[in-house]
Scaffold this motif. Structure first.
Motif, PDB file in Angstrom:
ATOM      1  N   GLU A   1      -9.364   3.966  -0.889  1.00  0.00           N
ATOM      2  CA  GLU A   1      -8.692   3.038   0.015  1.00  0.00           C
ATOM      3  C   GLU A   1      -9.024   1.593  -0.389  1.00  0.00           C
ATOM      4  O   GLU A   1      -8.152   0.744  -0.470  1.00  0.00           O
ATOM      5  N   ALA A   2     -10.319   1.359  -0.696  1.00  0.00           N
ATOM      6  CA  ALA A   2     -10.740   0.017  -1.106  1.00  0.00           C
ATOM      7  C   ALA A   2     -10.082  -0.374  -2.421  1.00  0.00           C
ATOM      8  O   ALA A   2      -9.573  -1.489  -2.568  1.00  0.00           O
TER       9      ALA A   2
ATOM     10  N   VAL B   1     -13.565  -3.635   0.939  1.00  0.00           N
ATOM     11  CA  VAL B   1     -12.770  -4.756   0.454  1.00  0.00           C
ATOM     12  C   VAL B   1     -13.263  -6.046   1.080  1.00  0.00           C
ATOM     13  O   VAL B   1     -13.415  -7.065   0.409  1.00  0.00           O
TER      14      VAL B   1
ATOM     15  N   PRO C   1     -10.107  -2.546   4.581  1.00  0.00           N
ATOM     16  CA  PRO C   1     -11.244  -1.625   4.493  1.00  0.00           C
ATOM     17  C   PRO C   1     -12.552  -2.389   4.307  1.00  0.00           C
ATOM     18  O   PRO C   1     -12.565  -3.458   3.703  1.00  0.00           O
TER      19      PRO C   1
ATOM     20  N   THR D   1      -2.634   7.181  -4.828  1.00  0.00           N
ATOM     21  CA  THR D   1      -3.824   7.222  -3.994  1.00  0.00           C
ATOM     22  C   THR D   1      -4.332   8.651  -3.971  1.00  0.00           C
ATOM     23  O   THR D   1      -3.665   9.541  -3.453  1.00  0.00           O
TER      24      THR D   1
ATOM     25  N   ARG E   1      -3.343   7.070   3.984  1.00  0.00           N
ATOM     26  CA  ARG E   1      -2.149   7.264   3.176  1.00  0.00           C
ATOM     27  C   ARG E   1      -1.087   8.049   3.948  1.00  0.00           C
ATOM     28  O   ARG E   1       0.093   7.714   3.940  1.00  0.00           O
TER      29      ARG E   1
ATOM     30  N   PHE F   1     -12.454   8.855   0.161  1.00  0.00           N
ATOM     31  CA  PHE F   1     -11.452   8.122   0.933  1.00  0.00           C
ATOM     32  C   PHE F   1     -11.772   6.633   0.926  1.00  0.00           C
ATOM     33  O   PHE F   1     -10.920   5.806   0.621  1.00  0.00           O
TER      34      PHE F   1
ATOM     35  N   ARG G   1       0.522   5.905   6.682  1.00  0.00           N
ATOM     36  CA  ARG G   1       1.436   4.912   6.101  1.00  0.00           C
ATOM     37  C   ARG G   1       2.734   5.580   5.656  1.00  0.00           C
ATOM     38  O   ARG G   1       3.814   5.002   5.791  1.00  0.00           O
TER      39      ARG G   1
ATOM     40  N   ILE H   1      -3.746  -6.399  -3.109  1.00  0.00           N
ATOM     41  CA  ILE H   1      -3.985  -7.837  -2.950  1.00  0.00           C
ATOM     42  C   ILE H   1      -3.758  -8.551  -4.278  1.00  0.00           C
ATOM     43  O   ILE H   1      -3.124  -9.609  -4.337  1.00  0.00           O
TER      44      ILE H   1
ATOM     45  N   LEU I   1       0.836  -1.211   0.000  1.00  0.00           N
ATOM     46  CA  LEU I   1       0.000   0.000   0.000  1.00  0.00           C
ATOM     47  C   LEU I   1       0.867   1.256   0.000  1.00  0.00           C
ATOM     48  O   LEU I   1       0.516   2.266  -0.608  1.00  0.00           O
TER      49      LEU I   1
ATOM     50  N   THR J   1      -6.384  -1.095  -1.943  1.00  0.00           N
ATOM     51  CA  THR J   1      -6.162  -2.341  -1.213  1.00  0.00           C
ATOM     52  C   THR J   1      -6.405  -3.537  -2.125  1.00  0.00           C
ATOM     53  O   THR J   1      -5.628  -4.496  -2.126  1.00  0.00           O
ATOM     54  N   LEU J   2      -7.474  -3.458  -2.919  1.00  0.00           N
ATOM     55  CA  LEU J   2      -7.737  -4.554  -3.862  1.00  0.00           C
ATOM     56  C   LEU J   2      -6.596  -4.708  -4.851  1.00  0.00           C
ATOM     57  O   LEU J   2      -6.164  -5.819  -5.160  1.00  0.00           O
TER      58      LEU J   2
END
Lengths: 259, 342
Positions: free
Chosen positions: A125-126, B333, B330, A107, B199, A121, B202, A133, A100, A129-130
């Protein structure tokens, strides 16, 4: 114009000329290796490519835009991302967090979006993250998503570094001795893996001091010694090149090699 | 067999974490009700004041934690930001008719701006050198307060009026201070959590872990370090502004180097880089001198001994463990992973 064109880059530290007028180019979808004995100036070339060092003379052009003497951040944004000779992961963070952080520059929400947890946001963020992954699964680290980076086996850490570089939406991956510290079998596996990366459309620039490792996968090889380019070509040309043998084995070895 | 090999401390933390994650909402409600009801248990003013001080120092811990725990920059000058917040708020209350809330915001902004400016040397300094600059900063603030008589009233200090909000004066008797503390603590806590799980957070963690690698990920190190300084100073300024309203009188002597060290100690004892640790750290270090009064002069010996034992046996802080639960993905997700829709 080649995809990445490096012409005449020179870097000196005081009186020592670490890299002296090196030229090379990389085409899209290639695996190009830069090899040379220890201390030849390979990592200095990398550091100039990634903006760690300024270039004294010469230029680096990527996709028709000059990128030399720009900040490392701008170069990452342009699409060049690197790994390190000695692994530099964010060890106390999770594997997914490492990736990330790689997506950081893409982002798209600001500080206040995160403060008030806006829809933008949540969505960004989703999505990131996807994406993270997906990268981890494609690279074979799917089961490690939740682990801490420092707890992973060495080979997986190397892969994670590459995953993190991919996450920056890199167009060219610069890998600095990815096989360092691996046994022959592991490094063979890694090279296979790098080939699959190329097949997925990444352009790869490799640094390596062990010739054997890169022989089979490189489309082209450049050899550097004492800061100067001494040879270039495909694998079998390099193996039989006298200057290369001299650089690696010393002048006296020429006769032995000929026998 | 394998279970026995596990380090002892892991075995009881993970089940507790699992339990708390499962019953997250009831746990928060219970804690909320407890904290709201606390003043009605019949504690005397002394104890209530202690609770409020714990709250203030938790805020200070949260503020410094953003700098120290997340970004890896150690500040030994946070008493300076605390003082700037306190004086801004107190002076505005004395000289103007601005409502308390406005003076508090002014305190936060002033402290934040100064924090950002102090963050600028991070362009050139790193590690211990930066820490020394912050140490100097803390002392400079104190000197300015002592000598800028026309504004700060010098060594005599400032006597600020009791804050009034919605036509009600804050006192200890009506628990106005206590509830204001709770609200501010909640706000700083939520802000802190929101920043960490984004963000920005992090990027902070990446800088703490490895600056060069963070640079190569495209993170603009300097910008984020200055941001960390600004946020940290803002939160500290809020705590300062509230502190000024609580105390009938503030002067330069309140904001000494000892206070900076106390805040650093809270972060270290509680567990650097965790939020839960800040509350425990504040409870321990603020309550300890009061609880251990029976030890008389020996309490400093005990205090030092505690810190040494901490360093030896739990350098990561009391609550400084790394969670073994899966990473908290999240919500959007999780939904997609569960339903298997890409």
């Amino acid at each position: 114009m080649p995809y990445l064109n490096v012409s005449g880059i020179t870097k000196s530290f005081g009186g020592l000329v670490a890299v002296d007028g090196v030229n090379f180019h990389v085409e899209q979808g290639e695996i190009v290796s830069i090899i040379g004995p220890n201390g030849a100036g390979k990592t200095t070339v990398f550091n100039m490519l990634t903006g760690v060092y300024q270039v004294d003379v010469g230029e680096i052009v990527f996709e028709d835009h000059p990128i030399h003497n720009k900040s490392p951040q701008d170069i990452v944004q342009a699409g060049l991302s690197r790994t390190f000779q000695n692994i530099r992961l964010f060890g106390n963070l999770r594997v997914i967090e490492n990736v990330l952080i790689g997506t950081h520059i893409h982002t798209k929400y600001n500080f206040f979006d995160s403060l008030f947890r806006t829809r933008r946001f949540q969505k960004e963020e989703a999505e990131q993250t996807l994406k993270a992954i997906e990268i981890l699964e494609s690279i074979g680290l799917g089961e490690h998503i939740h682990s801490y980076a420092q707890n992973m086996p060495y080979g997986a850490q190397r892969k994670l570094e590459i995953a993190r570089a991919i996450a920056t939406n890199a167009k060219i991956l610069l890998l600095d001795e990815p096989a360092a510290g691996m046994n022959p079998q592991e490094s063979e596996e890694l090279m296979q893996f790098i080939r699959t990366l190329r097949d997925k459309g990444y352009t790869i620039l490799l640094i390596e001091h062990d010739m054997k490792v890169v022989m089979n996968i490189s489309d082209r090889i450049y050899v550097i010694d004492h800061g100067k380019k001494i040879a270039e070509g495909v694998s079998h040309e390099i193996i039989s090149n006298e200057k290369v043998i001299e650089a690696y084995l010393g002048g006296g070895a020429k006769k032995d090699a000929a026998n | 067999m394998k279970m026995k090999m596990e380090p002892f401390n892991r075995d009881f933390i993970t089940p507790i974490e699992q339990f708390l994650t499962k019953f997250r909402i009831p746990a928060w409600v219970l804690l909320g009700v407890f904290l709201l009801a606390l003043p009605h248990f019949g504690f005397n003013t002394f104890i209530m004041r202690l609770f409020i001080m714990i709250g203030i120092f938790s805020m200070l811990g949260l503020g410094l934690n953003i700098l120290m725990g997340y970004t890896g920059l150690v500040s030994l000058g946070h008493a300076g930001f605390f003082a700037i917040g306190a004086y801004t708020s107190a002076l505005l209350m004395v000289h103007t008719d601005l409502p308390f809330l406005v003076t508090l915001i002014a305190a936060a902004i002033t402290s934040g701006v100064v924090g950002g400016i102090l963050g600028l040397p991070t362009l050139r300094l790193s590690g211990n050198y930066l820490t020394i600059v912050t140490l100097g900063f803390g002392e400079i603030v104190r000197m300015v307060i002592m000598n800028w008589r026309s504004v700060t009233n010098g060594v005599l200090g400032v006597r600020s009026p009791r804050p009034v909000m919605f036509g009600m004066e804050f006192t200890f008797a009506n628990h106005g201070f206590y509830y204001t503390m709770l609200v501010l603590l909640l706000l700083t806590g939520l802000t802190s959590a929101a920043i960490l799980h984004s963000r920005t957070g992090r990027a902070f963690l990446a800088i703490k872990e490895d600056e060069i690698a963070a640079t190569m990920m495209g993170i603009r190190i300097t910008r984020y370090k200055i941001l960390a300084f600004t946020i940290s100073a803002t939160i500290t300024g809020v705590a300062g502004g509230f502190y000024a309203s609580l105390m009938p009188h503030i002067d330069h002597d309140v904001f000494t180097f000892d206070v900076s060290v106390l805040i650093v100690s809270i972060v270290i004892v509680g567990g650097m880089g965790t939020m839960r640790g800040m509350f425990l750290g504040a409870i321990i270090l603020i309550a300890f001198p009061e609880v251990s009064r029976f030890l008389m002069e020996y309490r400093f010996v005990v205090y030092g001994l505690l810190l040494i034992l901490m360093m030896r046996f739990r350098p990561q802080g009391i609550l400084g463990w790394k969670s073994r639960l899966p990473y908290n993905l999240p919500k959007l997700v999780q939904k997609r992973v569960e339903t298997g829709v890409q």
